[in-house]
Write an enzyme that holds these catalytic residues in place. Sequence first.
Site, PDB file in Angstrom:
ATOM      1  N   ASP A  16       0.721  -1.248  -0.079  1.00  0.00           N
ATOM      2  CA  ASP A  16       0.037  -0.021   0.070  1.00  0.00           C
ATOM      3  C   ASP A  16       0.952   1.336   0.220  1.00  0.00           C
ATOM      4  O   ASP A  16       1.635   1.275   0.822  1.00  0.00           O
ATOM      5  CB  ASP A  16      -0.927   0.080   1.360  1.00  0.00           C
ATOM      6  CG  ASP A  16      -1.662   1.186   1.619  1.00  0.00           C
ATOM      7  OD1 ASP A  16      -2.631   1.604   0.413  1.00  0.00           O
ATOM      8  OD2 ASP A  16      -1.209   2.084   2.206  1.00  0.00           O
ATOM      9  N   ASP A 115      -3.497   2.851  -5.759  1.00  0.00           N
ATOM     10  CA  ASP A 115      -2.324   2.642  -4.629  1.00  0.00           C
ATOM     11  C   ASP A 115      -2.222   1.324  -3.657  1.00  0.00           C
ATOM     12  O   ASP A 115      -1.584   1.291  -2.758  1.00  0.00           O
ATOM     13  CB  ASP A 115      -2.730   3.750  -3.542  1.00  0.00           C
ATOM     14  CG  ASP A 115      -4.004   3.527  -2.849  1.00  0.00           C
ATOM     15  OD1 ASP A 115      -4.754   2.712  -3.081  1.00  0.00           O
ATOM     16  OD2 ASP A 115      -4.333   4.345  -1.915  1.00  0.00           O
ATOM     17  N   GLU A 116      -2.799   0.313  -4.346  1.00  0.00           N
ATOM     18  CA  GLU A 116      -2.596  -0.939  -3.529  1.00  0.00           C
ATOM     19  C   GLU A 116      -2.471  -2.316  -4.741  1.00  0.00           C
ATOM     20  O   GLU A 116      -3.386  -2.216  -5.453  1.00  0.00           O
ATOM     21  CB  GLU A 116      -4.045  -1.186  -2.799  1.00  0.00           C
ATOM     22  CG  GLU A 116      -3.656  -2.185  -1.498  1.00  0.00           C
ATOM     23  CD  GLU A 116      -4.557  -1.934  -0.422  1.00  0.00           C
ATOM     24  OE1 GLU A 116      -4.413  -0.826   0.364  1.00  0.00           O
ATOM     25  OE2 GLU A 116      -5.685  -2.677  -0.304  1.00  0.00           O
TER      26      GLU A 116
END
Length: 420
Positions: A16, A115-116
């Site tokens: 993350d 974002d992950e």
Amino acid sequence: MVDYSTLPQNKILCVDMKSFYASCSAVMEGLDPLNCYLAVAGNLNRPGSVILAASPRLKKEFGIKTGSRLFEIPNDPRIKVVEPKMATYLRIATEISRVFNRYVPKEAIHTYSVDESFIKVDEAVHLWGDAFTIAKKIKDDIEREFQLPSAAGIGPNMLIAKLCLDLEAKKKGIAEWTYADVQAKLWEVSPLSEMWGIGRRVEKTLNGMGIFTVGQLARFDLKKLEKRFGIMGNQLYYHAWGVDLSDLGAPIIEGQISFGKSQILLRDYKDKEEIQQVILEMCEEVARRARTRRKAGRTISLGIGYSHEDFSGGFHRAKTIEQPTNVTMELYRVCLDLFHQHYNGKTVRNISITLGNIVDDTELQLSLFDLGAEKKRELGYVVDRIRNRFGPGALLRAVSYTSAGTARERAKLVGGHKAN
């Protein structure tokens, strides 16, 4: 009890990027992402604009977080507020994926969101070291090359890797859980919404059944959960034990799949005709998202949120129809019914529409009362193909050209926000 010896024993990283949008903007402004006070707002010219991201210090010291409003940010000279640069964020996310690709092949990487990502490192440990070592190498590479902070949770399956990330690694930087950690670390979690995959509504229902911790959920009667939630009850039970048999890239909670669209309007809407025009545009988008996955649904939900000038509030109602659909006008008719039944004339500021109770769009039950159903269904796919080829603004409904329409403006955006 669950026999963990029969379950997958993979090494999966869930990586993350901390406050990704805010961190990227901080670096572009020459600031330290972890020590600055920075917020990303959708539109600096609108006091009610939503905060899309906030730096960790701004969250911790001022309580400003994603979903806050621009007018809530204190007048403090240390705080910097910027508009989003979505195209840049996406380019950086692509470059970060290339960092992952240094350690594992592309098929071992699943981008869960901008974002992950999940990364399966089973076949890479003999080259780079154990999973913890690989996670540290990736984290160091990202920090050195992009000046961006990250965290990584490690687990034997995607579920445990994600839970490890959310519940421990985001505080420590890197953490690893095994099946042996489930009872000691996961079962104590409360409130239930702290566990990934359990939303506020499901939490409220579980609380009403006397379930307040993950441990209580794991020890609850499975048949009662299945009777109340269907297949999702089965998944909730086994997820409380840390069981996840999903392949990399598959949705971890398949029973929760739905298609939705929510929109905070650019201005207050009070004219019923204008509100209905926006609802139609949004039904078009929800139907398109379902068609993209070749799915249809039976339960249509409409949420209406009122303006602060009318002391907020609103309603959220749903209706289940007999025949699954992904046809825009069928969704719209149901939403109009719900709107007319529950709207009280207040000023509207946000609208949400969801299509749930999802099935594969492979069969169509013929009706003597709607002989054109197949043509309506196919028309949606034709429109989608035109927009995919020529852009989302290539084919719009007439309502989008009225003063109430929002689709023309949104067609210029990336990820719903300004590109640059």
